[in-house]
Write a protein that holds these residues in place. Sequence first.
Motif, short mmCIF file in Angstrom:
data_model
loop_
_atom_site.label_atom_id
_atom_site.label_comp_id
_atom_site.label_asym_id
_atom_site.label_seq_id
_atom_site.Cartn_x
_atom_site.Cartn_y
_atom_site.Cartn_z
N LYS A 84 0.94 -1.21 -0.10
CA LYS A 84 0.13 0.07 -0.15
C LYS A 84 0.84 1.22 0.08
CE LYS A 84 -3.94 -2.02 2.33
NZ LYS A 84 -4.68 -2.25 3.64
N GLU A 85 2.00 1.15 0.46
CA GLU A 85 3.10 2.38 0.54
C GLU A 85 3.59 2.47 -0.89
OE1 GLU A 85 5.54 2.29 3.99
OE2 GLU A 85 3.80 1.58 5.24
N ARG A 86 3.16 2.82 -1.97
CA ARG A 86 3.71 2.87 -3.26
C ARG A 86 4.61 3.96 -3.36
NH1 ARG A 86 0.42 -0.24 -7.35
NH2 ARG A 86 -0.39 -1.96 -6.04
N ASP A 87 4.45 4.97 -2.73
CA ASP A 87 5.36 6.11 -2.93
C ASP A 87 6.61 5.90 -2.14
OD1 ASP A 87 3.39 7.32 -4.13
OD2 ASP A 87 2.37 8.33 -2.50
N ARG A 88 6.82 5.05 -1.34
CA ARG A 88 7.96 4.97 -0.50
C ARG A 88 8.87 3.89 -1.23
NH1 ARG A 88 6.95 3.93 5.59
NH2 ARG A 88 9.15 4.50 5.56
N LYS A 89 10.30 4.11 -0.86
CA LYS A 89 11.22 3.05 -1.49
C LYS A 89 11.14 1.75 -0.75
CE LYS A 89 14.72 5.81 -3.41
NZ LYS A 89 16.18 6.04 -3.32
N TRP A 90 11.01 0.76 -1.18
CA TRP A 90 11.12 -0.73 -0.48
C TRP A 90 12.36 -1.04 -0.41
CZ3 TRP A 90 6.50 -3.06 -3.75
CH2 TRP A 90 5.34 -2.65 -3.47
N ARG A 91 12.63 -1.89 0.69
CA ARG A 91 13.74 -2.83 0.99
C ARG A 91 13.57 -4.03 0.94
NH1 ARG A 91 19.48 -2.16 2.26
NH2 ARG A 91 20.02 -3.57 3.62
N VAL A 92 13.73 -5.12 0.27
CA VAL A 92 13.35 -6.41 0.39
C VAL A 92 14.41 -7.17 0.52
CG1 VAL A 92 12.19 -8.25 -0.47
CG2 VAL A 92 11.35 -5.86 -1.25
N LYS A 93 14.68 -7.91 1.82
CA LYS A 93 15.88 -8.82 1.86
C LYS A 93 15.27 -10.25 1.59
CE LYS A 93 19.50 -10.10 5.27
NZ LYS A 93 20.02 -9.79 6.54
#
Length: 143
Positions: free
Chosen positions: A128-137
């Motif tokens: 839902k937080e499309r505007d934020r950068k995602w960090r996926v480990k």
Amino acid sequence: MRFLALVSILLVGCAQPTDPAEALMNKIEAGIVMPSEARTLDQYARYYAYERDGSIRVVFTLPLPEASPDAQCEELGKGVVPCEERDLSYPSLKAGERIWLKSSDDLPAISDGGCSVIEFPIPASVVKERDRKWRVKARCNGR
């Protein structure tokens, strides 16, 4: 004139994808931290799908080497007879290819595989937080 043509080509190349699935795959891949023992992202076939709860499930697999159906059957069955050709619910992609599937039920389902399979979820709250950068480990499967 050539300068304008070059600028036009560069601007088109920098344009955001119009396909929402393509944009989401780009976002996920831009924020992924691969395990140190994994191969590079472009060596994996990459599958994506939404789960029923709005989360995203991601599965990366190292493609099997291309071989005749008999050779693949022999490798998968290790000589066990009879060996039937498996009907996969997902398309068999080559290294570097990716696809957004209609359902998470169509994703590859592999219970182990080490770093030949990398599977991870992206929770619905993060999606839902499309505007934020995602960090996926990411982690290798079965670890």
